[in-house]
Write an enzyme that holds these catalytic residues in place. Structure first.
Site, short mmCIF file in Angstrom:
data_model
loop_
_atom_site.label_atom_id
_atom_site.label_comp_id
_atom_site.label_asym_id
_atom_site.label_seq_id
_atom_site.Cartn_x
_atom_site.Cartn_y
_atom_site.Cartn_z
N GLY A 37 0.71 -1.26 0.03
CA GLY A 37 -0.06 0.11 0.12
C GLY A 37 0.93 1.26 0.06
N GLY A 57 -0.66 4.90 -0.76
CA GLY A 57 -1.62 5.47 0.19
C GLY A 57 -1.19 6.77 0.84
N GLN A 58 -2.10 7.05 1.75
CA GLN A 58 -1.82 8.40 2.40
C GLN A 58 -0.60 8.19 3.12
OE1 GLN A 58 -4.28 9.30 5.72
NE2 GLN A 58 -3.63 11.48 5.95
N ASP A 83 -0.78 -7.68 -4.85
CA ASP A 83 -2.01 -7.36 -4.34
C ASP A 83 -1.85 -8.21 -3.16
OD1 ASP A 83 -4.70 -7.93 -3.11
OD2 ASP A 83 -5.54 -8.06 -5.49
N TYR A 128 -14.14 -1.76 9.95
CA TYR A 128 -12.65 -1.37 10.19
C TYR A 128 -11.93 -1.71 11.57
CZ TYR A 128 -8.69 1.76 10.13
OH TYR A 128 -7.43 2.36 10.15
N LYS A 139 -9.22 -4.22 12.81
CA LYS A 139 -8.07 -3.84 13.36
C LYS A 139 -7.78 -4.50 14.84
CE LYS A 139 -5.98 -1.47 10.23
NZ LYS A 139 -4.99 -1.70 9.79
N ILE A 153 -4.59 10.94 10.88
CA ILE A 153 -3.47 11.37 10.48
C ILE A 153 -3.53 12.54 9.46
CG2 ILE A 153 -1.31 11.05 9.01
CD1 ILE A 153 -1.62 9.15 11.81
N1 SER Z 1 -8.01 7.72 10.07
C1 SER Z 1 -8.89 6.51 10.12
C2 SER Z 1 -10.26 6.49 9.76
O1 SER Z 1 -10.88 7.59 9.94
C3 SER Z 1 -8.88 6.05 11.66
O2 SER Z 1 -7.52 5.05 11.94
O3 SER Z 1 -10.62 5.60 9.27
#
Ligand code: SER
Length: 319
Positions: free
Chosen positions: A12, A15-16, A53, A143, A147, A173
């Site tokens: 990844g 990504g950000q 992937d 999500y 996690k 972030i």
């Molecule tokens: N930045 C993430 C989100 O908003 C949180 O870990 O899903």
């Protein structure tokens, strides 16, 4: 451990976090030692890259063997809002992908795996102020479920097979290189682009939705610090609370208006409000401070000043 990692694979990587962590790792450990990867060829190639992937374990194993990879920084994941739109995909990428990474790490005896966790591991039953390291973890988002599972899975591989898996529960972030995608904390990034380009922003959270946040330079510093910490110093592994700044949209707007007094905001909360309401307002990160010396550099004022400066000059150049 500094400089002694061997080859590092970043999943990844566009990504950000990956788009800033990958160049930082290359600066620290050498361009040729950091292999970026992702599902598509990047538009700008700045070093070794492999199409990968994470749901394809055969390909993951091939890349690890081909490059003699010793460390995997596993950033490929769906965030909270995308996960609510597509829970099946969130499970598939976040859990099956992580499982593949851990299996390859175990079978190929890799030195280390970094797997980010999130404040999303917490839920409405968790104390919301100064949320402790050890507390109730009953997330309401897919999500968050992935996690928590990821933390447990990482610890399992650690205890059972000695795989050195490490992770941080990231807050939101804030960054200015690659835009985030599909998160609940993303308003705190979007707002800067809209403030600079349009002078106004419609926020998808309520004005008083206080959440834990962190500026990207602190995030990068934290990852590198944790990666470089000697294993003997760590009592925790996959689940470090890590905190920097906590603020609400209203407080962020006040700070932006110090630089841009005309900036206009309206609030139209959507489905992401319920996600934000289930997360902590602030985090107790004393364990990370103790075990690996964590300490953030940026407060709200410094972060806003830097975001407006960096993004302002970049966006003006591209106009
Ligand atoms: N930045 C993430 C989100 O908003 C949180 O870990 O899903």
């Amino acid at each position: 451990m500094s400089g002694d990692f061997g080859k590092i694979l970043v999943t990844g990587s566009y990504g950000q976090i990956g788009s800033e962590l990958t160049p930082r790792l290359r600066e620290l450990y050498g361009k040729e030692n950091v292999i970026a990867s992702g599902r598509k060829v990047p538009s700008v190639d700045r070093g070794p890259f492999e199409i990968l992937d994470v749901n394809n374990i055969k390909r993951l194993d091939e890349v690890v063997v081909e490059h003699d990879v010793e460390v995997i920084i596993h950033l490929a994941a769906l965030l909270s809002a995308s996960g609510e739109k597509n829970p099946n995909l969130a499970w598939h990428v976040n859990i099956d992908g992580l499982y593949n990474v851990l299996e390859v790490a175990k079978n190929r005896k890799l030195k280390r795996v970094f797997n980010p966790s999130s404040i999303a591991v917490f839920g409405p039953e968790t104390p919301r102020d100064k949320t402790p390291q050890e507390t109730v973890m009953k997330p309401r988002t897919m999500y968050g479920v992935t996690k928590v599972t990821g933390e447990l899975l990482g610890d399992y591989y650690n205890h059972k097979w000695g795989v050195d898996v490490r992770g941080i529960r990231f807050p939101g972030i804030i960054s200015n290189v690659a835009p985030p995608g599909g998160g609940t904390t993303d308003y705190a990034v979007e707002i800067f682009y809209e403030a600079i380009q349009n002078g106004q922003y419609t926020c998808f959270l309520r004005a008083d939705s206080t959440l834990p946040m962190m500026y990207m330079p602190d995030c990068l510093k934290g990852v590198v610090q944790l990666l470089e910490t000697d294993l003997s110093r760590l009592k925790h592994h996959t689940d470090f609370n890590m905190s920097a700044i906590s603020f609400s949209p209203a407080e962020l707007v006040v700070e932006i208006r110090r630089h841009m007094p005309e900036f206009k905001v309206e609030y139209k909360p959507d489905f992401r409000q319920a996600i934000a309401d289930s997360w902590p307002k602030s985090i107790d990160d004393s364990i990370a401070r103790k075990e690996w010396g964590w300490k953030p550099d940026y407060d709200l004022k410094a972060m806003v000043g830097d975001m407006l400066k960096v993004l302002g000059s970049r966006l003006r150049k591209t106009e």
